[in-house]
Design an enzyme around this catalytic site. Sequence first.
Site, PDB file in Angstrom:
ATOM      1  N   GLY A   9      43.611  31.128  43.832  1.00 17.63           N
ATOM      2  CA  GLY A   9      43.327  31.822  45.080  1.00 17.63           C
ATOM      3  C   GLY A   9      42.171  31.212  45.835  1.00 17.63           C
ATOM      4  N   GLY A  13      38.236  33.678  50.954  1.00 17.04           N
ATOM      5  CA  GLY A  13      37.429  34.685  50.283  1.00 17.04           C
ATOM      6  C   GLY A  13      36.581  34.189  49.136  1.00 17.04           C
ATOM      7  N   PHE A  14      36.621  34.920  48.023  1.00 18.61           N
ATOM      8  CA  PHE A  14      35.820  34.577  46.858  1.00 18.61           C
ATOM      9  C   PHE A  14      36.136  33.174  46.362  1.00 18.61           C
ATOM     10  CE2 PHE A  14      35.950  39.338  45.462  1.00 18.61           C
ATOM     11  CZ  PHE A  14      35.038  39.665  46.440  1.00 18.61           C
ATOM     12  N   ARG A  35      48.668  28.519  50.216  1.00 19.53           N
ATOM     13  CA  ARG A  35      48.535  27.918  51.555  1.00 19.53           C
ATOM     14  C   ARG A  35      47.969  26.513  51.431  1.00 19.53           C
ATOM     15  NH1 ARG A  35      45.456  32.942  54.344  1.00 19.53           N
ATOM     16  NH2 ARG A  35      44.426  32.886  52.316  1.00 19.53           N
ATOM     17  N   SER A 140      37.693  44.282  39.402  1.00 20.15           N
ATOM     18  CA  SER A 140      37.330  45.113  40.546  1.00 20.15           C
ATOM     19  C   SER A 140      36.691  46.380  40.021  1.00 20.15           C
ATOM     20  CB  SER A 140      38.574  45.467  41.362  1.00 20.15           C
ATOM     21  OG  SER A 140      38.289  46.478  42.310  1.00 20.15           O
ATOM     22  N   TYR A 153      47.192  49.718  42.248  1.00 17.55           N
ATOM     23  CA  TYR A 153      46.135  48.706  42.327  1.00 17.55           C
ATOM     24  C   TYR A 153      45.090  48.974  41.258  1.00 17.55           C
ATOM     25  CZ  TYR A 153      42.171  45.949  43.835  1.00 17.55           C
ATOM     26  OH  TYR A 153      41.110  45.065  43.835  1.00 17.55           O
ATOM     27  N   LYS A 157      44.100  46.613  37.847  1.00 23.53           N
ATOM     28  CA  LYS A 157      42.754  46.134  37.545  1.00 23.53           C
ATOM     29  C   LYS A 157      42.206  46.747  36.252  1.00 23.53           C
ATOM     30  CE  LYS A 157      42.034  43.194  40.902  1.00 23.53           C
ATOM     31  NZ  LYS A 157      41.810  41.755  40.627  1.00 23.53           N
ATOM     32  N   PRO A 183      33.742  43.319  41.367  1.00 19.01           N
ATOM     33  CA  PRO A 183      33.084  43.601  42.650  1.00 19.01           C
ATOM     34  C   PRO A 183      33.526  44.942  43.243  1.00 19.01           C
ATOM     35  CG  PRO A 183      34.177  41.444  42.632  1.00 19.01           C
ATOM     36  CD  PRO A 183      34.692  42.212  41.469  1.00 19.01           C
ATOM     37  N   GLU A 189      39.436  38.717  53.245  1.00 20.76           N
ATOM     38  CA  GLU A 189      40.761  39.054  53.770  1.00 20.76           C
ATOM     39  C   GLU A 189      41.381  40.231  53.020  1.00 20.76           C
ATOM     40  OE1 GLU A 189      43.272  35.624  53.624  1.00 20.76           O
ATOM     41  OE2 GLU A 189      42.158  34.530  55.157  1.00 20.76           O
TER      42      GLU A 189
END
Length: 252
Positions: A9, A13-14, A35, A140, A153, A157, A183, A189
């Site tokens: 990823g 972001g991170f 991407r 998270s 979600y 996590k 976090p 995003e």
Amino acid sequence: MKHIALITGASSGFGWATARKLAEKGYDLILTGRRGDRLQALETELHNMFGTKCRLLVFDIRDKKTVFQQIETLEDNWKKIDLLINNAGLALGRDYFEEADMDDWETMIDTNLKGVIYITRAVLPHMIVHKKGHIINMGSIAGKEIYEKGNVYCASKHALDALSRSMRVDLLRHGIKVTAIHPGAAETEFSIVRFKGDSEKAEAVYNGFKPLDPEDIAETIWFCASQPAHVCINDLEITCTAQANAYLFHKE
């Protein structure tokens, strides 16, 4: 010989901020994400700023076959991965359980949990042979306690938190460190993705307080990764000053 880190990823972001931090500290980087154009832009930036060598792997971490194939395509020198940062993850939707989209649930479970399993299993043999390595899983605060409309979600996590603890026990005999970082609210995003492009809803999440930013998490990752060989930061929960837990904020 330079250390090598693999970051999932990494296109925003991170992941993007962590790539910058590790490049600054002298790492060569394997950058993964869906991407390819964003990864290429990051590679150019890191090369120009730090002379960093990068290897780009463009794939969806939910695709088990492709994950293993991509790791096996790495040249032998790139397989000597010192640090694996399982950063790829997402939330989709913020709905009551009985109203949520089950396709969103599948995507979160496949990314946040199964994707971590796939990439870690693919990388581990190359760490085990050297009897060292460090895995950092991006959890998270939602993996520590639940909140309204967080349902799957939060569940994904929580499962990642359990997986991290289990990995730490199972990999102890191989000398491999496992760190979980959790976090709280961070302006990336994340909310745009969660609310499926609705920027007004996404921006409202952070109204009235200063959230974490990607660089805060990158610094935290570097702190954990830079400890002496005999030291492992096992579990770390981090929030902005205005956040007390998964749902309680002080907003101006």
